[in-house]
Design a protein around this motif. Structure first.
Motif, PDB file in Angstrom:
ATOM      1  N   GLU A   1       0.805  -1.223   0.000  1.00  0.00           N
ATOM      2  CA  GLU A   1       0.000   0.000   0.000  1.00  0.00           C
ATOM      3  C   GLU A   1       0.839   1.275   0.000  1.00  0.00           C
ATOM      4  OE1 GLU A   1      -3.498   1.977   2.685  1.00  0.00           O
ATOM      5  OE2 GLU A   1      -3.383  -0.197   2.523  1.00  0.00           O
ATOM      6  N   GLU A   2       1.853   1.329   0.824  1.00  0.00           N
ATOM      7  CA  GLU A   2       2.733   2.510   0.904  1.00  0.00           C
ATOM      8  C   GLU A   2       4.050   2.257   0.184  1.00  0.00           C
ATOM      9  OE1 GLU A   2       1.900   5.473   2.269  1.00  0.00           O
ATOM     10  OE2 GLU A   2      -0.091   4.639   2.600  1.00  0.00           O
ATOM     11  N   GLY A   3       4.019   1.407  -0.815  1.00  0.00           N
ATOM     12  CA  GLY A   3       5.215   0.908  -1.468  1.00  0.00           C
ATOM     13  C   GLY A   3       6.233   1.924  -1.918  1.00  0.00           C
ATOM     14  N   LEU A   4       5.826   2.863  -2.755  1.00  0.00           N
ATOM     15  CA  LEU A   4       6.783   3.824  -3.292  1.00  0.00           C
ATOM     16  C   LEU A   4       7.382   4.684  -2.181  1.00  0.00           C
ATOM     17  CD1 LEU A   4       8.257   5.060  -5.665  1.00  0.00           C
ATOM     18  CD2 LEU A   4       6.265   6.539  -6.050  1.00  0.00           C
ATOM     19  N   ASP A   5       6.551   5.152  -1.281  1.00  0.00           N
ATOM     20  CA  ASP A   5       7.061   5.953  -0.162  1.00  0.00           C
ATOM     21  C   ASP A   5       8.033   5.153   0.693  1.00  0.00           C
ATOM     22  OD1 ASP A   5       5.685   8.247  -0.881  1.00  0.00           O
ATOM     23  OD2 ASP A   5       3.944   7.750   0.355  1.00  0.00           O
ATOM     24  N   ALA A   6       7.713   3.886   0.923  1.00  0.00           N
ATOM     25  CA  ALA A   6       8.591   3.032   1.726  1.00  0.00           C
ATOM     26  C   ALA A   6       9.941   2.848   1.042  1.00  0.00           C
ATOM     27  CB  ALA A   6       7.928   1.678   1.973  1.00  0.00           C
ATOM     28  N   VAL A   7       9.922   2.590  -0.257  1.00  0.00           N
ATOM     29  CA  VAL A   7      11.168   2.376  -0.997  1.00  0.00           C
ATOM     30  C   VAL A   7      11.993   3.659  -1.033  1.00  0.00           C
ATOM     31  CG1 VAL A   7      12.143   1.836  -3.269  1.00  0.00           C
ATOM     32  CG2 VAL A   7      10.313   0.415  -2.337  1.00  0.00           C
ATOM     33  N   LEU A   8      11.346   4.781  -1.305  1.00  0.00           N
ATOM     34  CA  LEU A   8      12.073   6.060  -1.312  1.00  0.00           C
ATOM     35  C   LEU A   8      12.690   6.335   0.057  1.00  0.00           C
ATOM     36  CD1 LEU A   8       9.697   8.336  -3.421  1.00  0.00           C
ATOM     37  CD2 LEU A   8      11.924   7.440  -4.098  1.00  0.00           C
ATOM     38  N   GLY A   9      11.970   6.030   1.110  1.00  0.00           N
ATOM     39  CA  GLY A   9      12.499   6.208   2.464  1.00  0.00           C
ATOM     40  C   GLY A   9      13.705   5.329   2.725  1.00  0.00           C
TER      41      GLY A   9
ATOM     42  N   ILE B   1      15.774   4.150   0.466  1.00  0.00           N
ATOM     43  CA  ILE B   1      16.877   4.662  -0.354  1.00  0.00           C
ATOM     44  C   ILE B   1      17.508   5.869   0.328  1.00  0.00           C
ATOM     45  CG2 ILE B   1      17.452   5.801  -2.547  1.00  0.00           C
ATOM     46  CD1 ILE B   1      15.192   3.998  -3.806  1.00  0.00           C
ATOM     47  N   GLU B   2      16.681   6.807   0.750  1.00  0.00           N
ATOM     48  CA  GLU B   2      17.188   8.011   1.405  1.00  0.00           C
ATOM     49  C   GLU B   2      17.967   7.673   2.678  1.00  0.00           C
ATOM     50  OE1 GLU B   2      15.507  12.339   2.777  1.00  0.00           O
ATOM     51  OE2 GLU B   2      14.264  10.582   3.189  1.00  0.00           O
ATOM     52  N   GLU B   3      17.441   6.733   3.441  1.00  0.00           N
ATOM     53  CA  GLU B   3      18.076   6.321   4.698  1.00  0.00           C
ATOM     54  C   GLU B   3      19.430   5.649   4.465  1.00  0.00           C
ATOM     55  OE1 GLU B   3      16.877   2.688   7.414  1.00  0.00           O
ATOM     56  OE2 GLU B   3      15.467   4.347   7.690  1.00  0.00           O
ATOM     57  N   ALA B   4      19.522   4.867   3.395  1.00  0.00           N
ATOM     58  CA  ALA B   4      20.730   4.075   3.152  1.00  0.00           C
ATOM     59  C   ALA B   4      21.856   4.854   2.488  1.00  0.00           C
ATOM     60  CB  ALA B   4      20.392   2.857   2.288  1.00  0.00           C
TER      61      ALA B   4
ATOM     62  N   TYR C   1      12.601  14.554  -3.971  1.00  0.00           N
ATOM     63  CA  TYR C   1      12.719  13.824  -2.708  1.00  0.00           C
ATOM     64  C   TYR C   1      14.145  13.896  -2.162  1.00  0.00           C
ATOM     65  CZ  TYR C   1      11.556  10.225   0.726  1.00  0.00           C
ATOM     66  OH  TYR C   1      11.322   9.541   1.897  1.00  0.00           O
ATOM     67  N   LEU C   2      15.106  13.775  -3.066  1.00  0.00           N
ATOM     68  CA  LEU C   2      16.507  13.783  -2.648  1.00  0.00           C
ATOM     69  C   LEU C   2      17.138  15.171  -2.751  1.00  0.00           C
ATOM     70  CD1 LEU C   2      17.602  10.443  -4.321  1.00  0.00           C
ATOM     71  CD2 LEU C   2      17.030  10.820  -1.913  1.00  0.00           C
ATOM     72  N   ASP C   3      16.352  16.148  -3.151  1.00  0.00           N
ATOM     73  CA  ASP C   3      16.793  17.536  -3.234  1.00  0.00           C
ATOM     74  C   ASP C   3      18.020  17.692  -4.139  1.00  0.00           C
ATOM     75  OD1 ASP C   3      16.377  20.212  -2.666  1.00  0.00           O
ATOM     76  OD2 ASP C   3      17.751  20.202  -0.958  1.00  0.00           O
TER      77      ASP C   3
END
Length: 137
Positions: A64-72, A74-77, A114-116
């Motif tokens: 359900e929150e797939g894209l947001d979860a993946v972007l998060g 990526i940003e975290e890693a 997202y990554l500015d």
């Protein structure tokens, strides 16, 4: 500590772009494998994990929150200093089949915001990738 490695985050980036139009083409998959095989960023990555990481990312994207979860993830890693690399790989996969879809273009814009990644950096990356896509006939 991140839940995925930086290398896995880069794989997730490429998978996300490839899957954005609901069809991962052979050309995109070939490009992804090639990038993993030769980019210095993947020097410590076991290429045998590529299939597993691809499948895991695809499953995450279908939630359900797939894209947001993946972007998060990526940003975290990824360290901030490497956000340009993330954007470059996203562009590389999007351009690999010479057919940028509206979904891919929207996703690239999302990555950039997202990554500015600033406009000048993004334009330079996009121009470099466009130049590499040219053929000499």
């Amino acid at each position: 500590m991140s839940t995925i490695s930086p290398e896995t985050a880069l794989v997730y980036t490429m998978v996300t772009v490839s899957a954005s139009d609901d069809h991962m083409t052979d050309t995109e998959l070939t490009r992804m494998t090639g990038l993993v095989g030769y980019l210095p960023a993947f020097r410590g990555y076991n290429i045998e994990r590529l299939r597993t990481d691809t499948e895991t990312c695809t499953q995450l994207l279908q939630s359900e929150e797939g894209l947001d979860a993946v972007l998060g993830l990526i940003e975290e890693a990824m360290p901030e200093t490497h956000y340009d690399l993330v954007y470059a790989l996203a562009c590389e996969v999007a351009a690999s089949d010479s057919n940028l879809t509206q979904e891919e273009l929207r996703l690239l814009e999302m990555f950039r915001h997202y990554l500015d990644v600033d406009r000048l950096t993004a334009a330079a990356i996009e121009r470099g990738i466009a130049a590499r896509q040219k053929t000499v006939d």
